[in-house]
Design an enzyme around this catalytic site. Structure first.
Site, mmCIF file in Angstrom:
data_model
loop_
_atom_site.group_PDB
_atom_site.id
_atom_site.type_symbol
_atom_site.label_atom_id
_atom_site.label_comp_id
_atom_site.label_asym_id
_atom_site.label_seq_id
_atom_site.Cartn_x
_atom_site.Cartn_y
_atom_site.Cartn_z
ATOM 1 N N LEU A 1 10.782 -20.884 -4.043
ATOM 2 C CA LEU A 1 9.744 -19.967 -3.554
ATOM 3 C C LEU A 1 8.484 -20.036 -4.425
ATOM 4 O O LEU A 1 8.581 -20.012 -5.657
ATOM 5 C CB LEU A 1 10.306 -18.530 -3.602
ATOM 6 N N ARG B 1 1.792 -4.923 6.078
ATOM 7 C CA ARG B 1 1.064 -3.889 5.325
ATOM 8 C C ARG B 1 1.850 -2.586 5.434
ATOM 9 O O ARG B 1 2.174 -2.144 6.537
ATOM 10 C CB ARG B 1 -0.357 -3.683 5.833
ATOM 11 N N ASP C 1 0.821 -1.210 0.000
ATOM 12 C CA ASP C 1 0.000 0.000 0.000
ATOM 13 C C ASP C 1 0.860 1.268 0.000
ATOM 14 O O ASP C 1 1.940 1.277 0.599
ATOM 15 C CB ASP C 1 -0.904 -0.025 1.241
ATOM 16 N N GLY C 2 0.364 2.309 -0.627
ATOM 17 C CA GLY C 2 1.009 3.623 -0.544
ATOM 18 C C GLY C 2 1.657 4.106 -1.830
ATOM 19 O O GLY C 2 2.332 5.131 -1.822
ATOM 20 N N ASN C 3 1.426 3.403 -2.919
ATOM 21 C CA ASN C 3 2.006 3.835 -4.209
ATOM 22 C C ASN C 3 1.517 5.229 -4.595
ATOM 23 O O ASN C 3 2.295 6.070 -5.055
ATOM 24 C CB ASN C 3 1.618 2.876 -5.341
ATOM 25 N N TRP D 1 -11.471 -2.495 -8.665
ATOM 26 C CA TRP D 1 -12.057 -2.164 -9.976
ATOM 27 C C TRP D 1 -12.777 -0.829 -9.938
ATOM 28 O O TRP D 1 -13.105 -0.261 -10.980
ATOM 29 C CB TRP D 1 -13.025 -3.271 -10.429
ATOM 30 N N HIS E 1 2.894 3.425 -8.976
ATOM 31 C CA HIS E 1 2.719 1.991 -9.252
ATOM 32 C C HIS E 1 3.961 1.411 -9.938
ATOM 33 O O HIS E 1 4.344 0.272 -9.678
ATOM 34 C CB HIS E 1 1.470 1.758 -10.105
ATOM 35 N N ARG F 1 0.296 7.694 -2.656
ATOM 36 C CA ARG F 1 0.830 8.755 -1.790
ATOM 37 C C ARG F 1 2.301 9.019 -2.083
ATOM 38 O O ARG F 1 2.771 10.140 -2.042
ATOM 39 C CB ARG F 1 0.620 8.381 -0.316
#
Ligand code: FPP
Length: 253
Positions: A148, A201, A37-39, A86, A54, A41
């Site tokens: 992984l 997060r 989260d936070g792209n 969306w 992004h 801002r």
């Protein structure tokens, strides 16, 4: 140029070595889940369009996948697009699709070499065909890899996942008595995988936003104010260190 200079002068390698040596390999989570989260801002603070945030966030996806693979994490789940996302402007959705496509095209070779298995959570049939096809190719190419596992949660929502599991159990004619935790787990998109031990997060938000609601019953939560595009190797190492120091009792004493 910076990256080339880093390689030429061995700087990047040194930084990795320092960061990696601070990680206790005996106390690693098996499964890390991340809400990136936070792209937006991050971009706004720099006077840039959200798409730049992004794009910078995609670089961190590269970083975190590489580091997870290097240190020996077994499962990494990245929340790339929720069923609720969306609602965002069409332009932004298009940017996210483009970045996902670019990422897979550029990175598939390296991921495969690293023995990484690509998997998805969520309904990818709703994605543009080009993106869905690229995802299918990545999954097919890496399906037998044993390192992984990266779960990309795309068009994913945990309530929808649980509803689909319940519908499947009913459609299969399962009797109520034979429904137990293991059976329900086997109907989820994460079937066969261990539950997340650590959920990270970024960006200061402290909620789980319809992410892996069933699977995170005993996950340790790590919230940081750091915005996703700034969540580098040192930040990830910090999160792993905090996890290593947690006392996990799973309801016991
Ligand atoms: C949240 O930031 C981020 C997203 C909704 C998308 C995450 C996507 C990426 C990191 C890039 C593409 C992914 C892959 C797997 C290559 P936000 O836009 O909600 O930020 P804000 O809350 O600051 O506005």
């Amino acid at each position: 140029m910076g990256a080339i200079a880093d390689i030429l002068f061995g700087r990047k390698k040194k930084q990795n070595t320092d960061v990696y040596s601070s990680i206790d390999k005996q106390q690693l989570p098996s499964h890390v889940a991340v809400i990136m989260d936070g792209n937006g801002r991050w971009a706004k603070r720099r006077g840039l369009p959200r798409s730049a945030g992004h794009r910078a966030g995609t670089e961190r996806v590269r970083t975190i996948i590489r580091m997870s693979s290097d240190v020996g994490i077994r499962y990494l789940t990245l929340f790339a697009l929720s069923t609720e996302n969306w609602k965002r402007p069409k332009d932004e959705i298009n940017t996210l699709m483009k970045l996902l496509l670019e990422y897979l095209r550029q990175e598939l070779h390296e991921l495969h070499e690293r023995n990484v298995r690509i998997n998805t959570l969520g309904d990818i049939s709703k994605l543009p065909k080009e993106v869905a096809d690229e995802i299918a190719r990545a999954k097919q190419t890496t399906k037998d890899n044993t390192g992984l596992t990266v779960n990309m949660a795309i068009n994913y929502g945990a309530r929808q996942e649980i509803m689909a599991a319940v519908k499947k159990a009913i459609a299969d004619g399962t009797s109520p008595d034979s429904i137990d935790e293991a059976y329900l787990s086997s109907l989820l998109d994460t079937a066969g995988q261990p539950d997340p031990d650590l959920m990270i997060r970024t960006s200061g938000e402290a909620r789980i936003s319809n992410f892996l609601l069933y699977q995170m019953a005993y996950a340790e939560f790590y919230f940081t104010d750091t915005l996703w595009p700034d969540f580098d190797e040192a930040e990830y190492a910090k999160a792993l260190k905090v996890f290593a120091a947690r006392d996990r009792r799973f309801g016991g004493i």
